[in-house]
Scaffold this motif. Structure first.
Motif, PDB file in Angstrom:
ATOM      1  N   LEU A  41       0.800  -1.219   0.000  1.00 54.86           N
ATOM      2  CA  LEU A  41       0.000   0.000   0.000  1.00 54.86           C
ATOM      3  C   LEU A  41       0.838   1.276   0.000  1.00 54.86           C
ATOM      4  O   LEU A  41       0.297   2.366   0.063  1.00 54.86           O
ATOM      5  CB  LEU A  41      -0.948   0.001   1.212  1.00 54.86           C
ATOM      6  N   SER A  42       2.141   1.140  -0.093  1.00 51.26           N
ATOM      7  CA  SER A  42       2.993   2.327  -0.072  1.00 51.26           C
ATOM      8  C   SER A  42       2.846   3.116  -1.375  1.00 51.26           C
ATOM      9  O   SER A  42       2.623   2.550  -2.447  1.00 51.26           O
ATOM     10  CB  SER A  42       4.456   1.932   0.127  1.00 51.26           C
ATOM     11  N   PRO A  43       2.947   4.447  -1.300  1.00 52.66           N
ATOM     12  CA  PRO A  43       2.808   5.282  -2.497  1.00 52.66           C
ATOM     13  C   PRO A  43       3.834   4.943  -3.578  1.00 52.66           C
ATOM     14  O   PRO A  43       3.522   4.997  -4.771  1.00 52.66           O
ATOM     15  CB  PRO A  43       3.028   6.698  -1.974  1.00 52.66           C
ATOM     16  N   LEU A  44       5.043   4.594  -3.188  1.00 52.59           N
ATOM     17  CA  LEU A  44       6.068   4.251  -4.170  1.00 52.59           C
ATOM     18  C   LEU A  44       5.648   3.027  -4.983  1.00 52.59           C
ATOM     19  O   LEU A  44       5.823   2.993  -6.206  1.00 52.59           O
ATOM     20  CB  LEU A  44       7.407   3.993  -3.470  1.00 52.59           C
ATOM     21  N   LEU A  47       3.054   4.057  -7.451  1.00 53.68           N
ATOM     22  CA  LEU A  47       3.670   4.813  -8.538  1.00 53.68           C
ATOM     23  C   LEU A  47       4.346   3.871  -9.537  1.00 53.68           C
ATOM     24  O   LEU A  47       4.194   4.032 -10.750  1.00 53.68           O
ATOM     25  CB  LEU A  47       4.687   5.807  -7.969  1.00 53.68           C
ATOM     26  N   GLN A  48       5.071   2.893  -9.019  1.00 52.63           N
ATOM     27  CA  GLN A  48       5.734   1.937  -9.902  1.00 52.63           C
ATOM     28  C   GLN A  48       4.718   1.157 -10.724  1.00 52.63           C
ATOM     29  O   GLN A  48       4.913   0.920 -11.916  1.00 52.63           O
ATOM     30  CB  GLN A  48       6.595   0.976  -9.081  1.00 52.63           C
ATOM     31  N   THR A  49       3.614   0.755 -10.098  1.00 57.15           N
ATOM     32  CA  THR A  49       2.565   0.035 -10.820  1.00 57.15           C
ATOM     33  C   THR A  49       1.959   0.925 -11.901  1.00 57.15           C
ATOM     34  O   THR A  49       1.709   0.475 -13.024  1.00 57.15           O
ATOM     35  CB  THR A  49       1.476  -0.435  -9.837  1.00 57.15           C
ATOM     36  N   ALA A  54       1.350   2.442 -17.625  1.00 62.87           N
ATOM     37  CA  ALA A  54       1.474   3.491 -18.632  1.00 62.87           C
ATOM     38  C   ALA A  54       2.396   3.035 -19.767  1.00 62.87           C
ATOM     39  O   ALA A  54       2.120   3.310 -20.942  1.00 62.87           O
ATOM     40  CB  ALA A  54       1.993   4.778 -18.001  1.00 62.87           C
ATOM     41  N   LYS A  55       3.475   2.339 -19.424  1.00 62.94           N
ATOM     42  CA  LYS A  55       4.385   1.833 -20.459  1.00 62.94           C
ATOM     43  C   LYS A  55       3.666   0.842 -21.368  1.00 62.94           C
ATOM     44  O   LYS A  55       3.799   0.885 -22.596  1.00 62.94           O
ATOM     45  CB  LYS A  55       5.589   1.153 -19.817  1.00 62.94           C
ATOM     46  N   LYS A  56       2.897  -0.070 -20.772  1.00 63.45           N
ATOM     47  CA  LYS A  56       2.179  -1.063 -21.575  1.00 63.45           C
ATOM     48  C   LYS A  56       1.153  -0.389 -22.473  1.00 63.45           C
ATOM     49  O   LYS A  56       1.026  -0.722 -23.652  1.00 63.45           O
ATOM     50  CB  LYS A  56       1.494  -2.085 -20.663  1.00 63.45           C
ATOM     51  N   PHE A  57       0.424   0.569 -21.915  1.00 65.99           N
ATOM     52  CA  PHE A  57      -0.589   1.282 -22.690  1.00 65.99           C
ATOM     53  C   PHE A  57       0.062   2.077 -23.824  1.00 65.99           C
ATOM     54  O   PHE A  57      -0.423   2.081 -24.952  1.00 65.99           O
ATOM     55  CB  PHE A  57      -1.394   2.207 -21.773  1.00 65.99           C
ATOM     56  N   GLY A  58       1.174   2.736 -23.528  1.00 66.36           N
ATOM     57  CA  GLY A  58       1.894   3.496 -24.547  1.00 66.36           C
ATOM     58  C   GLY A  58       2.407   2.603 -25.655  1.00 66.36           C
ATOM     59  O   GLY A  58       2.339   2.948 -26.839  1.00 66.36           O
TER      60      GLY A  58
END
Length: 68
Positions: A41-44, A47-49, A54-58
């Motif tokens: 549940l950490s913000p980092l 962010l990584q997820t 985003a990379k896969k979608f791009g």
């Protein structure tokens, strides 16, 4: 709970030691699960997820555009 007939105090002490060890093991397992949940549940981690998605979608958009 189990009903057990004890014939000596040694049996009682042995069972008490066993239950104590089982309790300590369960507490350590809970501590490990707590740390795992905190990491998940950490913000980092979020962010990584998000970056991975985003990379896969791009990449999909790029491939789609190249194939047109």
């Amino acid at each position: 709970m189990r009903n057990k007939n004890y014939t000596s105090f040694e049996e009682i002490e042995l069972d008490l030691k066993l239950l104590s060890l089982e309790r300590k093991i369960a507490i350590e397992e809970l501590k490990g699960l707590k740390l795992k949940v905190q990491e998940d549940l950490s913000p980092l981690n979020w962010l990584q997820t998000g970056i991975k998605m985003a990379k896969k979608f791009g990449t999909l958009l790029l491939v789609k555009k190249l194939l047109k």
